[in-house]
Design a protein around this motif. Structure first.
Motif, mmCIF file in Angstrom:
data_model
loop_
_atom_site.group_PDB
_atom_site.id
_atom_site.type_symbol
_atom_site.label_atom_id
_atom_site.label_comp_id
_atom_site.label_asym_id
_atom_site.label_seq_id
_atom_site.Cartn_x
_atom_site.Cartn_y
_atom_site.Cartn_z
ATOM 1 N N LEU A 245 0.837 -1.209 0.000
ATOM 2 C CA LEU A 245 0.000 0.000 0.000
ATOM 3 C C LEU A 245 0.869 1.255 0.000
ATOM 4 C CD1 LEU A 245 -2.826 -1.041 2.515
ATOM 5 C CD2 LEU A 245 -3.081 -0.617 0.062
ATOM 6 N N GLU A 249 0.915 4.027 -3.044
ATOM 7 C CA GLU A 249 0.617 5.437 -2.785
ATOM 8 C C GLU A 249 1.781 6.357 -3.162
ATOM 9 O OE1 GLU A 249 -0.328 5.303 1.326
ATOM 10 O OE2 GLU A 249 -2.385 4.555 1.035
ATOM 11 N N THR A 313 -6.029 3.134 -9.178
ATOM 12 C CA THR A 313 -5.219 3.090 -7.959
ATOM 13 C C THR A 313 -6.007 2.455 -6.821
ATOM 14 O OG1 THR A 313 -3.919 5.035 -8.596
ATOM 15 C CG2 THR A 313 -3.980 4.487 -6.251
ATOM 16 N N GLU A 314 -7.301 2.738 -6.745
ATOM 17 C CA GLU A 314 -8.122 2.124 -5.701
ATOM 18 C C GLU A 314 -8.196 0.615 -5.876
ATOM 19 O OE1 GLU A 314 -9.306 3.451 -2.906
ATOM 20 O OE2 GLU A 314 -8.109 5.180 -3.587
ATOM 21 N N LYS A 317 -4.986 -0.868 -4.595
ATOM 22 C CA LYS A 317 -4.985 -0.936 -3.137
ATOM 23 C C LYS A 317 -5.823 -2.115 -2.639
ATOM 24 C CE LYS A 317 -4.235 3.996 -2.262
ATOM 25 N NZ LYS A 317 -4.812 5.229 -1.671
ATOM 26 N N GLN A 321 -4.624 -5.385 -0.403
ATOM 27 C CA GLN A 321 -5.278 -5.753 0.855
ATOM 28 C C GLN A 321 -5.864 -7.162 0.830
ATOM 29 O OE1 GLN A 321 -7.881 -2.318 0.878
ATOM 30 N NE2 GLN A 321 -6.789 -1.421 2.626
#
Length: 540
Positions: A245, A249, A313-314, A317, A321
């Motif tokens: 993550l 970012e 990008t989401e 992520k 996760q």
């Protein structure tokens, strides 16, 4: 066993300056290469790690590969809050790859022992297996010798899909046949049956090439407390979710800082083995067939190099996760991941690694951590009893052969065996012939331009015939002294194969076949090595 040190002809400018502590290069690193461990230890005391979770994973992983209590005890020490690690790593090569893999592992163990004594804290030797690497061509072969010539034993494998080595399932029968072919090139000794049976046993228990590599390392070093880590194992990836993550970012800043440093180093005349393209994210995605897909960042999207996948990008992520095992690192982010995962006292590096690590200081700082001390690994050449005898007989210096090879000495010896200095003799004949022929060319030119050209061709023809005779005489001399020439060639192959260091070509099993495993274990019990030295000669 006798160990002596020597200097190499180090043509790598950055490495040479780094070893010499020259500020122009050292400024690209966080610490000095050989003596900054107390400062590093103080830095690590302000950091926290997933020690218990990591120890649980490493315990399971190393047990699976046949680790003994010596290794399991080292893993337990990693739970202690003051413990640190010395790390070095390599790809999972066949038969452990070239000797430099073993030499790097030896370096890790020696440095860990030295620093535990110096710092009075637990220092764990960790060997990082780069299981995510997908370039099978780099690891699919070993070399042997046939009639004093190198022979490349290559294991054919379908690599149309670029899978990580830890995802590549090996075929027992296929690899066994390859091993048998390699064995046929070796002279049978009292150790041959033992290591070959051990190797087949390790192969039979291995599902992937990484498994095979790890099991062989534990066969060679069962009681030395080495901790192995497969960087591509899913259990390791689960520990790396938060770190992925951070990288997602900060990927633009990491990329930009690395690229700018690379440009600066190149402008200063350093050759860095790192190819950074625009939009590179330094992360890979594992596709539906376990293929490894390089991701680029363009117009706010994470896109496969050949547009195989596309993520926001989401979504990236979310993958980090929920499915961190689908992500892996490249040469830029792998050092960062290592730093976040382990309390790294020092990283033991080869020449190429030192070069590209020089670009990473700012990238580490993006993630609010410091690059660890980068320590050049130990470089060793092993000299068998047979080679010691032959070098003495042929009046060769081992150090000179390691640096320069034997070609010039072989030619010099051959010349001395002839009844006349051949090169000088033929040079004189060619000169005399040219002097004798000159008036003929002048006369021919005075008659006709065509005859001038013919006269020149006639001179060239005579020169060719003289050259032909010289080559035939040399061939006869070489045949007459074939046994002695083969001894020069034998030394060249042993100490300077392919015009490079032995450790870059030979598999350790060429030596294990002659001496068994013990000589490598004995090296770990030698007096501490001086890491500031460029190279060591180990006389067996």
């Amino acid at each position: 066993m006798q160990v002596t040190c020597m200097e190499l002809n180090n043509k790598n400018k950055l490495n040479h300056m780094y070893r010499a502590h020259e500020e122009a290069v050292v400024s690209y690193f966080e610490y000095y290469p050989f003596g900054d461990f107390k400062n590093r230890l103080a830095d690590l005391q302000n950091r926290s790690y997933q020690r218990d979770s990591l120890a649980d994973v490493l315990n399971k992983m190393n047990k699976h590969w046949g680790a003994t209590e010596a290794t399991l005890n080292q893993i337990e020490r990693l739970r202690e809050p003051e413990s640190v690690a010395v790390i070095g790593g390599q790809q999972a090569g066949l038969l452990t790859g070239p000797l430099y893999s073993i030499n790097k592992l030896i370096s890790v163990v020696h440095l860990a022992k030295q620093q535990e004594k110096e710092l009075n804290v637990p220092v764990i030797p960790v060997f990082w297996i780069a299981g995510e690497d997908h370039d099978f061509a780099e690891i699919n072969h070993v070399y042997s010798t046939k009639q004093n010539r190198l022979y490349k034993h290559k294991l054919a494998e379908d690599t149309s899909i670029k899978q990580s080595v830890s995802d590549m399932e090996l075929n027992y029968d296929h690899v066994k046949e390859w091993l048998t072919q390699f064995l046929q090139d070796l002279e049978e000794t009292s150790y041959t049956k033992e290591w070959f049976a051990d190797t087949l046993a390790a192969l039979e228990k291995s599902k992937t090439y990484t498994d095979f590599f790890a099991r062989l390392l534990f066969q060679i070093f069962p009681e030395q407390g080495i901790v192995l880590l497969d960087a591509h194992a899913e259990e390791i990836r689960e520990l790396e979710t938060d770190y992925f993550l951070e990288m997602i970012e900060n990927q633009e800043t990491i990329q930009q800082s690395t690229y700018e440093t690379l440009q600066k180093l190149q402008q200063e005349g350093f050759e860095i083995p790192l190819d950074l393209e625009e939009g590179e994210t330094n992360l890979f995605y594992r596709g539906s067939e376990n293929e490894r897909i390089l991701l680029k960042y363009l117009d706010g999207q994470w896109i496969g190099k050949n547009e195989e996948v596309r993520f926001s990008t989401e979504e990236m992520k979310q993958i980090a996760q929920e499915h961190p095992e689908k992500l892996s690192n490249n040469v830029v982010t792998r050092p960062l991941m290592q730093e976040l995962l382990l309390p790294t006292l020092a990283f033991v590096a080869g020449d190429g690694e030192i070069n590209y690590w020089a670009t990473l200081k700012a990238a580490f700082q993006v993630l609010n951590v410091n690059m660890p001390p980068v320590v050049p690994r130990l470089s060793l050449t092993y000299v068998t009893g047979r080679i010691q005898k032959v070098t003495k007989k042929r009046v060769l210096e081992v150090e000179d052969v390691i640096k320069h090879g034997v070609d010039s000495r072989k030619i010099q010896w051959l010349t001395n065996q002839s009844t006349a200095p051949l090169d000088t003799l033929f040079d004189e004949v060619k000169k005399s012939m040219s002097d004798i022929h000159a008036p003929l060319q002048t006369y021919a030119k005075s008659i006709s331009p065509d005859l001038a050209q013919l006269a020149k061709q006639n001179e060239q023809y005579i020169e060719q015939q003289i050259q032909f005779l010289q080559e035939k005489i040399n061939q006869h001399i070489e045949e007459k002294y074939q046994h002695q020439i083969s001894q020069f060639d034998e030394v060249e192959l042993a100490l300077h194969p392919r015009q490079t260091l032995q450790e870059r070509v030979w598999t350790p099993y060429m030596l294990i076949n002659k001496y068994g495993y013990q000589f490598l274990r004995d090296i770990l019990n030698q007096e501490p090595f001086d890491f500031t030295q460029e190279h060591f000669i180990v006389q067996l």
